[in-house]
Design a protein around this motif. Structure first.
Motif, mmCIF file in Angstrom:
data_model
loop_
_atom_site.group_PDB
_atom_site.id
_atom_site.type_symbol
_atom_site.label_atom_id
_atom_site.label_comp_id
_atom_site.label_asym_id
_atom_site.label_seq_id
_atom_site.Cartn_x
_atom_site.Cartn_y
_atom_site.Cartn_z
ATOM 1 N N CYS A 114 0.865 -1.177 0.000
ATOM 2 C CA CYS A 114 0.000 0.000 0.000
ATOM 3 C C CYS A 114 0.898 1.223 0.000
ATOM 4 O O CYS A 114 2.058 1.160 0.397
ATOM 5 C CB CYS A 114 -0.966 -0.003 1.179
ATOM 6 N N THR A 115 0.379 2.337 -0.479
ATOM 7 C CA THR A 115 1.182 3.553 -0.567
ATOM 8 C C THR A 115 1.069 4.415 0.675
ATOM 9 O O THR A 115 2.011 5.129 1.018
ATOM 10 C CB THR A 115 0.763 4.388 -1.800
ATOM 11 N N ARG A 116 -0.076 4.334 1.354
ATOM 12 C CA ARG A 116 -0.285 5.197 2.513
ATOM 13 C C ARG A 116 -1.404 4.631 3.373
ATOM 14 O O ARG A 116 -2.344 4.027 2.865
ATOM 15 C CB ARG A 116 -0.656 6.606 2.036
ATOM 16 N N ILE A 117 -1.296 4.854 4.676
ATOM 17 C CA ILE A 117 -2.348 4.458 5.625
ATOM 18 C C ILE A 117 -2.810 5.726 6.323
ATOM 19 O O ILE A 117 -2.005 6.468 6.880
ATOM 20 C CB ILE A 117 -1.811 3.468 6.678
ATOM 21 N N THR A 118 -4.107 5.960 6.292
ATOM 22 C CA THR A 118 -4.672 7.146 6.943
ATOM 23 C C THR A 118 -5.777 6.707 7.892
ATOM 24 O O THR A 118 -6.585 5.841 7.561
ATOM 25 C CB THR A 118 -5.260 8.114 5.886
ATOM 26 N N ILE A 119 -5.802 7.332 9.067
ATOM 27 C CA ILE A 119 -6.862 7.077 10.043
ATOM 28 C C ILE A 119 -7.798 8.278 9.982
ATOM 29 O O ILE A 119 -7.364 9.418 10.114
ATOM 30 C CB ILE A 119 -6.287 6.917 11.471
ATOM 31 N N ARG A 120 -9.070 7.999 9.770
ATOM 32 C CA ARG A 120 -10.051 9.071 9.582
ATOM 33 C C ARG A 120 -11.279 8.862 10.441
ATOM 34 O O ARG A 120 -11.427 7.841 11.101
ATOM 35 C CB ARG A 120 -10.489 9.111 8.117
ATOM 36 N N GLU A 121 -12.170 9.809 10.318
ATOM 37 C CA GLU A 121 -13.464 9.710 10.986
ATOM 38 C C GLU A 121 -14.542 9.654 9.923
ATOM 39 O O GLU A 121 -15.310 10.593 9.731
ATOM 40 C CB GLU A 121 -13.690 10.892 11.936
ATOM 41 N N GLN A 122 -14.577 8.524 9.227
ATOM 42 C CA GLN A 122 -15.614 8.352 8.216
ATOM 43 C C GLN A 122 -16.965 8.165 8.891
ATOM 44 O O GLN A 122 -17.050 7.616 9.980
ATOM 45 C CB GLN A 122 -15.303 7.134 7.335
ATOM 46 N N LYS A 123 -17.980 8.623 8.244
ATOM 47 C CA LYS A 123 -19.322 8.533 8.823
ATOM 48 C C LYS A 123 -20.005 7.208 8.501
ATOM 49 O O LYS A 123 -20.866 6.770 9.247
ATOM 50 C CB LYS A 123 -20.204 9.681 8.307
ATOM 51 N N THR A 124 -19.643 6.589 7.392
ATOM 52 C CA THR A 124 -20.366 5.388 6.971
ATOM 53 C C THR A 124 -19.469 4.207 6.639
ATOM 54 O O THR A 124 -19.981 3.159 6.265
ATOM 55 C CB THR A 124 -21.223 5.693 5.731
ATOM 56 N N ARG A 125 -18.164 4.333 6.753
ATOM 57 C CA ARG A 125 -17.269 3.251 6.343
ATOM 58 C C ARG A 125 -16.306 2.871 7.447
ATOM 59 O O ARG A 125 -15.902 3.702 8.255
ATOM 60 C CB ARG A 125 -16.428 3.674 5.132
ATOM 61 N N TRP A 126 -15.903 1.609 7.403
ATOM 62 C CA TRP A 126 -14.858 1.136 8.319
ATOM 63 C C TRP A 126 -13.499 1.278 7.672
ATOM 64 O O TRP A 126 -12.492 1.414 8.349
ATOM 65 C CB TRP A 126 -15.118 -0.308 8.726
ATOM 66 N N GLY A 127 -13.477 1.246 6.354
ATOM 67 C CA GLY A 127 -12.218 1.391 5.640
ATOM 68 C C GLY A 127 -12.474 1.579 4.167
ATOM 69 O O GLY A 127 -13.587 1.383 3.676
ATOM 70 N N SER A 128 -11.414 1.972 3.463
ATOM 71 C CA SER A 128 -11.502 2.086 2.013
ATOM 72 C C SER A 128 -10.103 1.938 1.431
ATOM 73 O O SER A 128 -9.100 2.076 2.135
ATOM 74 C CB SER A 128 -12.116 3.434 1.597
ATOM 75 N N CYS A 129 -10.065 1.622 0.144
ATOM 76 C CA CYS A 129 -8.802 1.448 -0.571
ATOM 77 C C CYS A 129 -8.922 2.150 -1.913
ATOM 78 O O CYS A 129 -9.844 1.888 -2.677
ATOM 79 C CB CYS A 129 -8.535 -0.041 -0.767
ATOM 80 N N SER A 130 -7.971 3.045 -2.199
ATOM 81 C CA SER A 130 -8.000 3.741 -3.484
ATOM 82 C C SER A 130 -7.282 2.909 -4.542
ATOM 83 O O SER A 130 -6.512 1.998 -4.231
ATOM 84 C CB SER A 130 -7.330 5.109 -3.371
ATOM 85 N N ALA A 131 -7.518 3.233 -5.786
ATOM 86 C CA ALA A 131 -6.869 2.530 -6.893
ATOM 87 C C ALA A 131 -5.346 2.690 -6.834
ATOM 88 O O ALA A 131 -4.606 1.846 -7.336
ATOM 89 C CB ALA A 131 -7.413 3.040 -8.226
ATOM 90 N N LYS A 132 -4.867 3.768 -6.208
ATOM 91 C CA LYS A 132 -3.424 4.000 -6.087
ATOM 92 C C LYS A 132 -2.807 3.309 -4.872
ATOM 93 O O LYS A 132 -1.624 3.458 -4.607
ATOM 94 C CB LYS A 132 -3.144 5.498 -6.036
ATOM 95 N N GLY A 133 -3.640 2.609 -4.096
ATOM 96 C CA GLY A 133 -3.112 1.849 -2.970
ATOM 97 C C GLY A 133 -3.132 2.562 -1.636
ATOM 98 O O GLY A 133 -2.496 2.107 -0.681
ATOM 99 N N SER A 134 -3.859 3.658 -1.545
ATOM 100 C CA SER A 134 -3.981 4.374 -0.281
ATOM 101 C C SER A 134 -5.100 3.731 0.539
ATOM 102 O O SER A 134 -6.214 3.570 0.052
ATOM 103 C CB SER A 134 -4.296 5.847 -0.554
ATOM 104 N N LEU A 135 -4.777 3.367 1.780
ATOM 105 C CA LEU A 135 -5.759 2.735 2.658
ATOM 106 C C LEU A 135 -6.234 3.731 3.706
ATOM 107 O O LEU A 135 -5.419 4.426 4.321
ATOM 108 C CB LEU A 135 -5.154 1.527 3.369
ATOM 109 N N ASN A 136 -7.531 3.801 3.904
ATOM 110 C CA ASN A 136 -8.133 4.656 4.925
ATOM 111 C C ASN A 136 -8.906 3.766 5.889
ATOM 112 O O ASN A 136 -9.605 2.847 5.456
ATOM 113 C CB ASN A 136 -9.100 5.660 4.296
#
Length: 181
Positions: free
Chosen positions: A97-119
């Motif tokens: 993965c290119t990056r790991i970000t911790i966020r305060e999403q309202k409706t998701r537990w996680g996501s992955c972008s096509a460029k490999g960024s994980l939230n």
């Protein structure tokens, strides 16, 4: 045991635990007090269990939201724990993965972008560890399959054969992790 009686044009006795964890007995008009007392006494173990459960719910509902300091500490803990799990499972799964970000999403537990960024949602730190691991595996699986096809779930299952247990836990209990947000 304290309770209120509500008489009405009904044919049977009924016990109700109110939203405030109080006992209400619904009774037919003219029902003798002795019959009501015997009915309540016979149901006492059930009543106690239900009242205790309702009081527990009320305590949960009354929990204050996290202070900014508590929330920041949880976000930092989530970042460390999720980072560790991403490193472990990315090796197991053979992905990067290119990056790991911790966020305060309202409706998701996680996501992955096509460029490999994980939230990831910071609230995962409040979940059981295996549930957190499942979300990490789920997002890393998107590095191989950017969809939710049967092939995607085979990738998840290869890394975590019992993933359905944790997926179900998240569906059934995930809302509880938002209660103090």
């Amino acid at each position: 045991m304290n309770y209120d009686i509500l008489y009405s044009a009904r044919k049977t006795l009924c016990i109700q635990i109110t939203e405030k964890a109080e006992l209400l007995v619904r009774a037919p008009i003219g029902c003798p007090k002795k019959i009501i007392e015997e009915f309540v006494a016979a149901k006492e173990p059930w009543i106690q269990k239900k009242i205790a459960g309702r009081r527990g719910e009320l305590k949960k509902e009354a929990a204050p939201p996290y202070s900014p300091e508590e929330k920041q500490r949880l976000i930092e803990q989530a970042g460390k724990k999720i980072g560790e799990k991403v490193r472990v499972y990315s090796k197991i799964m053979g992905v990067t993965c290119t990056r790991i970000t911790i966020r305060e999403q309202k409706t998701r537990w996680g996501s992955c972008s096509a460029k490999g960024s994980l939230n990831f949602n910071w609230r995962l730190i409040l979940a059981p560890e295996k549930v957190l691991e499942y979300v990490v595996v789920h997002e890393l699986a998107h590095r191989k399959e950017m969809n939710h096809s049967p092939g995607f779930y085979r990738v998840v299952e290869d890394a975590m054969p019992d993933y359905r247990i944790y997926q179900r836990w998240l569906k059934e209990h995930g809302r509880e992790l938002w209660e103090r947000a």
